[in-house]
Design a protein around this motif. Structure first.
Motif, PDB file in Angstrom:
ATOM      1  N   PHE A 153      41.049 -15.954  14.515  1.00  0.00           N
ATOM      2  CA  PHE A 153      39.746 -15.375  14.226  1.00  0.00           C
ATOM      3  C   PHE A 153      38.782 -15.506  15.408  1.00  0.00           C
ATOM      4  CE2 PHE A 153      41.679 -16.299  10.197  1.00  0.00           C
ATOM      5  CZ  PHE A 153      41.313 -15.232   9.395  1.00  0.00           C
ATOM      6  N   ALA A 154      39.211 -16.148  16.482  1.00  0.00           N
ATOM      7  CA  ALA A 154      38.341 -16.446  17.625  1.00  0.00           C
ATOM      8  C   ALA A 154      37.996 -15.198  18.426  1.00  0.00           C
ATOM      9  CB  ALA A 154      39.013 -17.466  18.540  1.00  0.00           C
ATOM     10  N   CYS A 155      36.838 -15.248  19.072  1.00  0.00           N
ATOM     11  CA  CYS A 155      36.409 -14.218  20.008  1.00  0.00           C
ATOM     12  C   CYS A 155      37.467 -14.101  21.104  1.00  0.00           C
ATOM     13  CB  CYS A 155      35.053 -14.625  20.592  1.00  0.00           C
ATOM     14  SG  CYS A 155      34.494 -13.585  21.951  1.00  0.00           S
ATOM     15  N   LYS A 156      37.778 -12.894  21.516  1.00  0.00           N
ATOM     16  CA  LYS A 156      38.828 -12.684  22.517  1.00  0.00           C
ATOM     17  C   LYS A 156      38.301 -12.724  23.953  1.00  0.00           C
ATOM     18  CE  LYS A 156      41.773 -11.885  19.192  1.00  0.00           C
ATOM     19  NZ  LYS A 156      41.720 -12.903  18.208  1.00  0.00           N
ATOM     20  N   GLY A 157      36.989 -12.916  24.131  1.00  0.00           N
ATOM     21  CA  GLY A 157      36.401 -12.983  25.468  1.00  0.00           C
ATOM     22  C   GLY A 157      36.844 -14.226  26.221  1.00  0.00           C
ATOM     23  N   LYS A 158      36.859 -14.145  27.525  1.00  0.00           N
ATOM     24  CA  LYS A 158      37.260 -15.267  28.381  1.00  0.00           C
ATOM     25  C   LYS A 158      36.026 -16.008  28.879  1.00  0.00           C
ATOM     26  CE  LYS A 158      41.655 -14.001  28.651  1.00  0.00           C
ATOM     27  NZ  LYS A 158      42.539 -14.452  27.676  1.00  0.00           N
ATOM     28  N   GLY A 159      35.936 -17.307  28.588  1.00  0.00           N
ATOM     29  CA  GLY A 159      34.856 -18.147  29.082  1.00  0.00           C
ATOM     30  C   GLY A 159      33.481 -17.866  28.498  1.00  0.00           C
ATOM     31  N   CYS A 160      33.423 -17.147  27.390  1.00  0.00           N
ATOM     32  CA  CYS A 160      32.120 -16.782  26.835  1.00  0.00           C
ATOM     33  C   CYS A 160      31.641 -17.731  25.741  1.00  0.00           C
ATOM     34  CB  CYS A 160      32.149 -15.354  26.304  1.00  0.00           C
ATOM     35  SG  CYS A 160      33.418 -15.067  25.069  1.00  0.00           S
ATOM     36  N   CYS A 161      32.543 -18.426  25.090  1.00  0.00           N
ATOM     37  CA  CYS A 161      32.155 -19.336  24.010  1.00  0.00           C
ATOM     38  C   CYS A 161      33.249 -20.390  23.831  1.00  0.00           C
ATOM     39  CB  CYS A 161      31.927 -18.575  22.711  1.00  0.00           C
ATOM     40  SG  CYS A 161      33.339 -17.623  22.145  1.00  0.00           S
ATOM     41  N   SER A 162      32.917 -21.453  23.145  1.00  0.00           N
ATOM     42  CA  SER A 162      33.898 -22.515  22.947  1.00  0.00           C
ATOM     43  C   SER A 162      34.180 -22.791  21.473  1.00  0.00           C
ATOM     44  CB  SER A 162      33.429 -23.800  23.624  1.00  0.00           C
ATOM     45  OG  SER A 162      32.192 -24.202  23.072  1.00  0.00           O
ATOM     46  N   THR A 163      33.469 -22.094  20.594  1.00  0.00           N
ATOM     47  CA  THR A 163      33.674 -22.301  19.158  1.00  0.00           C
ATOM     48  C   THR A 163      33.873 -20.960  18.457  1.00  0.00           C
ATOM     49  OG1 THR A 163      31.305 -22.220  18.682  1.00  0.00           O
ATOM     50  CG2 THR A 163      32.256 -24.396  19.091  1.00  0.00           C
ATOM     51  N   VAL A 164      34.371 -21.042  17.244  1.00  0.00           N
ATOM     52  CA  VAL A 164      34.534 -19.864  16.394  1.00  0.00           C
ATOM     53  C   VAL A 164      34.032 -20.221  15.006  1.00  0.00           C
ATOM     54  CG1 VAL A 164      36.937 -20.450  15.882  1.00  0.00           C
ATOM     55  CG2 VAL A 164      36.154 -18.139  15.528  1.00  0.00           C
ATOM     56  N   ALA A 191      39.996 -23.034  21.172  1.00  0.00           N
ATOM     57  CA  ALA A 191      41.382 -23.206  21.615  1.00  0.00           C
ATOM     58  C   ALA A 191      42.286 -23.840  20.552  1.00  0.00           C
ATOM     59  CB  ALA A 191      41.415 -24.045  22.890  1.00  0.00           C
ATOM     60  N   ASN A 192      41.713 -24.421  19.522  1.00  0.00           N
ATOM     61  CA  ASN A 192      42.519 -25.095  18.495  1.00  0.00           C
ATOM     62  C   ASN A 192      43.230 -24.091  17.595  1.00  0.00           C
ATOM     63  OD1 ASN A 192      41.510 -27.427  19.563  1.00  0.00           O
ATOM     64  ND2 ASN A 192      40.475 -28.102  17.713  1.00  0.00           N
ATOM     65  N   ARG A 193      44.313 -24.553  17.010  1.00  0.00           N
ATOM     66  CA  ARG A 193      45.089 -23.749  16.066  1.00  0.00           C
ATOM     67  C   ARG A 193      45.066 -24.446  14.704  1.00  0.00           C
ATOM     68  NH1 ARG A 193      49.002 -20.159  18.074  1.00  0.00           N
ATOM     69  NH2 ARG A 193      50.348 -20.853  16.392  1.00  0.00           N
ATOM     70  N   THR A 194      43.876 -24.671  14.176  1.00  0.00           N
ATOM     71  CA  THR A 194      43.703 -25.367  12.908  1.00  0.00           C
ATOM     72  C   THR A 194      44.177 -24.483  11.756  1.00  0.00           C
ATOM     73  OG1 THR A 194      41.762 -26.467  13.825  1.00  0.00           O
ATOM     74  CG2 THR A 194      42.021 -26.523  11.426  1.00  0.00           C
ATOM     75  N   PRO A 195      45.104 -24.957  10.918  1.00  0.00           N
ATOM     76  CA  PRO A 195      45.548 -24.157   9.769  1.00  0.00           C
ATOM     77  C   PRO A 195      44.386 -23.923   8.795  1.00  0.00           C
ATOM     78  CG  PRO A 195      47.053 -25.979  10.181  1.00  0.00           C
ATOM     79  CD  PRO A 195      45.838 -26.212  11.037  1.00  0.00           C
ATOM     80  N   LEU A 196      44.202 -22.661   8.396  1.00  0.00           N
ATOM     81  CA  LEU A 196      43.146 -22.308   7.453  1.00  0.00           C
ATOM     82  C   LEU A 196      43.723 -21.897   6.100  1.00  0.00           C
ATOM     83  CD1 LEU A 196      40.894 -20.157   9.807  1.00  0.00           C
ATOM     84  CD2 LEU A 196      40.740 -22.610   9.340  1.00  0.00           C
ATOM     85  N   SER A 197      44.960 -21.424   6.115  1.00  0.00           N
ATOM     86  CA  SER A 197      45.669 -21.038   4.896  1.00  0.00           C
ATOM     87  C   SER A 197      47.158 -21.098   5.203  1.00  0.00           C
ATOM     88  CB  SER A 197      45.252 -19.627   4.457  1.00  0.00           C
ATOM     89  OG  SER A 197      45.773 -18.649   5.336  1.00  0.00           O
TER      90      SER A 197
END
Length: 64
Positions: free
Chosen positions: A23-34, A9-15
């Protein structure tokens, strides 16, 4: 190769133009990290800089 882990859920700047949630998985409730490879972010940023236009990430990471 450095692969970094971010909370989905975070919007950490990468560049200059990309955040971790793009870059996160678009699935709902399937994971909590990217997981994001730094080289992928660098490559996407180079493409954006070269063309001077937005780059849409459709699938940067998919969880199991």
């Amino acid at each position: 190769m450095a692969i970094n882990t971010y909370k989905k859920a975070n919007r950490t700047p990468l560049s200059a133009n990309f955040k971790s949630n793009e870059f996160a998985c678009k699935g709902k409730g399937c994971c909590s990290t990217v997981l994001v490879d730094e080289k992928l972010v660098e490559f996407c940023q180079k493409i954006r800089d070269h063309f001077g236009a937005a780059v849409t990430i459709n699938s940067g990471y998919r969880c199991q």
